[in-house]
Write a protein that holds these residues in place. Structure first.
Motif: not given
Length: 380
Positions: A198-208
């Motif tokens: 699961s690719w997640w960068v909090p500053a971008l506002g989503w994870k997928r």
């Protein structure tokens, strides 16, 4: 007089609850606003809904504590005897439905916006592996792997003797960053080569999720230059905690210059694969590749972790035949945690790592493997 007392108690209780709630909000952590229009919409939506539920909570607890204080048994109050009220049932059904509708309207708008990947100016394919990421810039023809940086990887090893505090951004830094231009709508295509990541960068506002055999989509438009960090958010194996993500947002001019550098590096890599390397070059390069890719399982001295990860050397001598060793490195070993590096590492990386593993712990010079040998077997 009685109603006046109840009102005074209710206001006092409400004041106490508001002060306590505000204090918890003031000292507590809130989610970050992020750096994309989408993440800011999510942040605003979060605050709006938090405000609604806070007001509901204050009213409910005020009524509850006021009733407990004013209508307590010690003051001679008797419990109500009624068992049914049509008006009350209509109110406690209609009011929550209206509140949910009020919250659902902006939530639906944000969710629809989240799925709207049309109009993207560039596309990046993200593939998850145990335990690194691969990024393919589809329009620009750039492709590379991104794994935990060497400093963090060295310090995290059992018995390293080094303190995590000695490494900047410990476990949150990578060897190759995902570089993207600001103010550009970017579509991400996410998949996996092995298990679910699961690719997640909090500053971008989503994870997928990145799922084997499936392509998930997401998008972003970063408005501020900077470095943004994240991690794999799916429990994907023993090294799940060592899959950081680093996104570097730069100006369009800086991005174009970076793409040009990457293309030159790709051309240089192709030349490196075709030339003959010396033993010293292979050992020097192989030490770094082995530390980054192999040491976590087979240990820095090649002793392995039995029974899952076999030793690569016994009494300093390499175990197994060279060709068998090379095929395992390329294709992995079925039924074990050993995954293949075919396509994940360049021929010179594999040749150097094999040369290092078959020579590093021996007092005598052993075989060396040229990149051309790896390329020939890779193509065969």
């Amino acid at each position: 007089m009685k109603r006046t007392n109840e009102l005074i108690v209710a206001l006092a209780v409400m004041a106490v609850i508001v002060v306590v709630t505000w204090g918890l909000f003031a000292v507590g952590d809130n989610m970050s606003e992020g750096v994309t229009p989408f993440s800011k919409d999510v942040y605003q939506l979060h605050n709006q809904i938090l405000g609604i539920v806070t007001i509901i909570g204050v009213l409910v607890f005020t009524a509850m504590f006021t009733s407990i204080i004013v209508h307590r048994k010690s003051r001679g109050h008797e419990p109500a005897k009624f068992s049914h009220s049509t008006k009350a049932e209509i109110l406690w059904t209609a009011i929550p439905v209206l509140i949910l509708v009020v919250m659902a309207i902006p939530s639906t708008r944000v969710l629809i916006d989240m799925e709207s990947t049309g109009g993207a100016e560039m596309n990046i394919k993200i593939t998850g592996y145990q335990w690194l990421w691969k990024y393919d810039y589809i329009e620009d023809g750039v492709s590379f792997y991104s794994a935990l940086d060497r400093d963090s990887n060295r310090v995290r090893q059992i018995g390293s003797g080094e303190a995590p505090e000695s490494v900047d951004n410990y476990l949150l830094n990578v060897d190759n960053r995902l570089v993207v231009p600001v103010n550009t709508k970017i579509r991400f295509l996410l998949t996996s080569d092995d298990v679910i990541h699961s690719w997640w960068v909090p500053a971008l506002g989503w994870k997928r999720d990145a799922i084997p055999g499936m392509i998930n989509e997401a998008w972003t438009l970063i408005e501020e230059e900077g470095t943004y960090r994240g991690q794999c958010a799916e429990l994907c194996g023993k090294d799940h905690g060592f899959m950081p993500i680093v996104v570097e947002a730069v100006s369009r001019e800086a991005y174009d210059a970076w793409v040009a550098e990457q293309r030159q590096a790709i051309a240089a890599t192709a030349q490196e694969s075709s030339r003959l390397w010396t033993r010293a070059e292979l050992m020097d390069h192989g030490a770094g590749v082995y530390e980054a890719q192999c040491a976590a399982c087979h240990q820095a001295d090649g002793s392995g972790l039995q029974p899952a990860f076999p030793a690569l050397a016994m009494n300093g001598e390499p175990t197994g035949q060279l060709e068998d060793h090379l095929r395992v490195v390329l294709d992995g070993r079925e039924g074990t945690a050993m995954t293949g590096f075919r396509g994940r590492l360049e021929p010179q990386d594999i040749a150097a790592a094999l040369t290092y593993a078959r020579n590093a712990w021996s007092d005598e010079e052993g075989e060396i493997i040229q990149p051309s040998m790896v390329a020939e077997l890779d193509q065969g």
